[in-house]
Design a protein around this motif. Structure first.
Motif, mmCIF file in Angstrom:
data_model
loop_
_atom_site.group_PDB
_atom_site.id
_atom_site.type_symbol
_atom_site.label_atom_id
_atom_site.label_comp_id
_atom_site.label_asym_id
_atom_site.label_seq_id
_atom_site.Cartn_x
_atom_site.Cartn_y
_atom_site.Cartn_z
ATOM 1 N N TYR A 70 22.956 35.923 76.187
ATOM 2 C CA TYR A 70 22.775 36.516 77.518
ATOM 3 C C TYR A 70 21.785 37.675 77.443
ATOM 4 O O TYR A 70 20.968 37.868 78.350
ATOM 5 N N CYS A 76 21.696 34.013 81.973
ATOM 6 C CA CYS A 76 23.051 33.514 81.737
ATOM 7 C C CYS A 76 23.118 31.990 81.628
ATOM 8 O O CYS A 76 23.937 31.447 80.884
ATOM 9 N N ALA A 79 22.050 31.083 78.330
ATOM 10 C CA ALA A 79 23.099 31.507 77.402
ATOM 11 C C ALA A 79 24.328 30.610 77.460
ATOM 12 O O ALA A 79 25.112 30.562 76.505
ATOM 13 N N HIS A 108 19.496 31.523 85.994
ATOM 14 C CA HIS A 108 20.009 32.896 85.937
ATOM 15 C C HIS A 108 20.266 33.437 87.335
ATOM 16 O O HIS A 108 19.563 33.124 88.297
ATOM 17 N N ALA A 120 26.312 30.728 83.823
ATOM 18 C CA ALA A 120 27.087 30.352 82.640
ATOM 19 C C ALA A 120 27.673 28.959 82.818
ATOM 20 O O ALA A 120 27.659 28.130 81.891
ATOM 21 N N CYS A 210 29.051 39.877 82.631
ATOM 22 C CA CYS A 210 28.452 38.547 82.693
ATOM 23 C C CYS A 210 28.197 37.985 81.297
ATOM 24 O O CYS A 210 28.374 36.786 81.062
ATOM 25 N N ALA A 211 27.794 38.840 80.372
ATOM 26 C CA ALA A 211 27.569 38.387 78.998
ATOM 27 C C ALA A 211 28.868 37.885 78.384
ATOM 28 O O ALA A 211 28.907 36.828 77.739
ATOM 29 N N THR A 214 30.120 34.696 80.023
ATOM 30 C CA THR A 214 29.283 33.584 79.585
ATOM 31 C C THR A 214 29.818 33.027 78.275
ATOM 32 O O THR A 214 29.970 31.809 78.115
#
Length: 276
Positions: A70, A76, A79, A108, A120, A210-211, A214
């Protein structure tokens, strides 16, 4: 497993997958050089039959790689896709070396910032659809979307990895407050979290959320892919009772057929029948 052991395992797997990817790139480059330039586009390569081969993967390695990917600057959706394809390159080989994972960059922010399907989910679902026939992919992607909508994200495990600094990229070592989105939409998921925490959509904690989610989404996608591979997949999540109720009248078998959705309608639109 302590933090040092876990980090060593992560690094060993990173080396394994990185070496496999580098080898694949070298093979591809050598193959292209062997073709005369004027015949490059005339060459007819046989496409690999779909669905592509699958091998069981490590969801925890890919959870971490999803988080770290990410922060690559590619978004995302990339990722959500990249860790699964990277792992398959190491476990299966071709045709995965020939597939650039950057093809998912567009996803994204729910599709170049349009706030639609969470990137994601977009990336992970694309990987599922690559390795499963349509009937199976529909079943697994449906489960993935329902899980995402009904789960407090980021998960406790994802938060724990950050606190223990077990990610390759550690932007934040604090627990990010989890939030249930009730929807697979990027806009709904992110805005609900901002409303719950009082944070702005541009803040680092929102991006770190969000990371982590994901990574969580990648790990769950692999979990259900592995279960399907072992022929023991059983769906755990379903569409909400509100959506079921709405669709009873407005879905394909209802009296007023004007809705095509499995999401919780009332969450965003309110109850249109209130006061009637």
């Amino acid at each position: 497993m302590n933090a040092i052991t876990s980090r060593r395992q992560f690094l060993r797997q990173s080396f394994k997958y990185g070496t496999a990817a580098a080898a694949g790139a070298a093979v591809a480059a050598t193959g292209l050089q062997a073709i005369a330039p004027h015949k490059l586009f005339a060459a007819t390569a046989q496409p690999h039959a779909w669905p592509w081969p699958y091998a069981k993967l490590d969801p925890e390695f890919c959870r971490k790689l999803g988080h770290d990917s990410y922060w690559s600057g590619k978004g995302c959706s990339y990722a959500g896709f990249h860790p699964i394809i990277t792992a398959l390159r190491a476990e299966v080989g071709e045709p995965y070396y020939s597939l650039p994972t950057e093809l998912m960059i567009y996803g994204h922010g729910g599709g170049v910032g349009w706030g639609m399907l969470c990137g994601a989910l977009n990336g992970a679902a694309a990987a599922i659809s690559l390795v499963c026939d349509k009937k199976t992919a529909d079943m697994l992607v449906n489960e993935l979307f329902a899980w995402y909508s009904d789960t407090m994200l980021p998960t406790d495990l994802s938060n724990q990895y950050a606190v223990e600094k077990l990610y390759g990229i550690n932007k934040c070592d604090q627990i990010i407050p989890p939030c249930k989105s009730g929807s697979p939409l990027c806009h709904v998921s992110s805005t609900n979290w901002c409303m719950k925490t009082g944070e702005q959509i541009t803040c680092t904690d929102r991006k770190e959320r969000c990371a982590r989610l994901t990574g969580d989404s990648v790990a769950y996608a692999i979990q259900i892919l592995n279960d399907n591979y072992d022929k023991k997949f059983k769906p755990l999540y379903a569409q909400s009772s509100v959506a079921t109720s709405c669709n009873s009248c407005h879905g394909e078998n209802g009296e007023n057929v004007n809705v095509l959705s499995k999401m919780n309608c009332v969450q965003c639109h309110g109850d249109p029948h209130q006061g009637k």
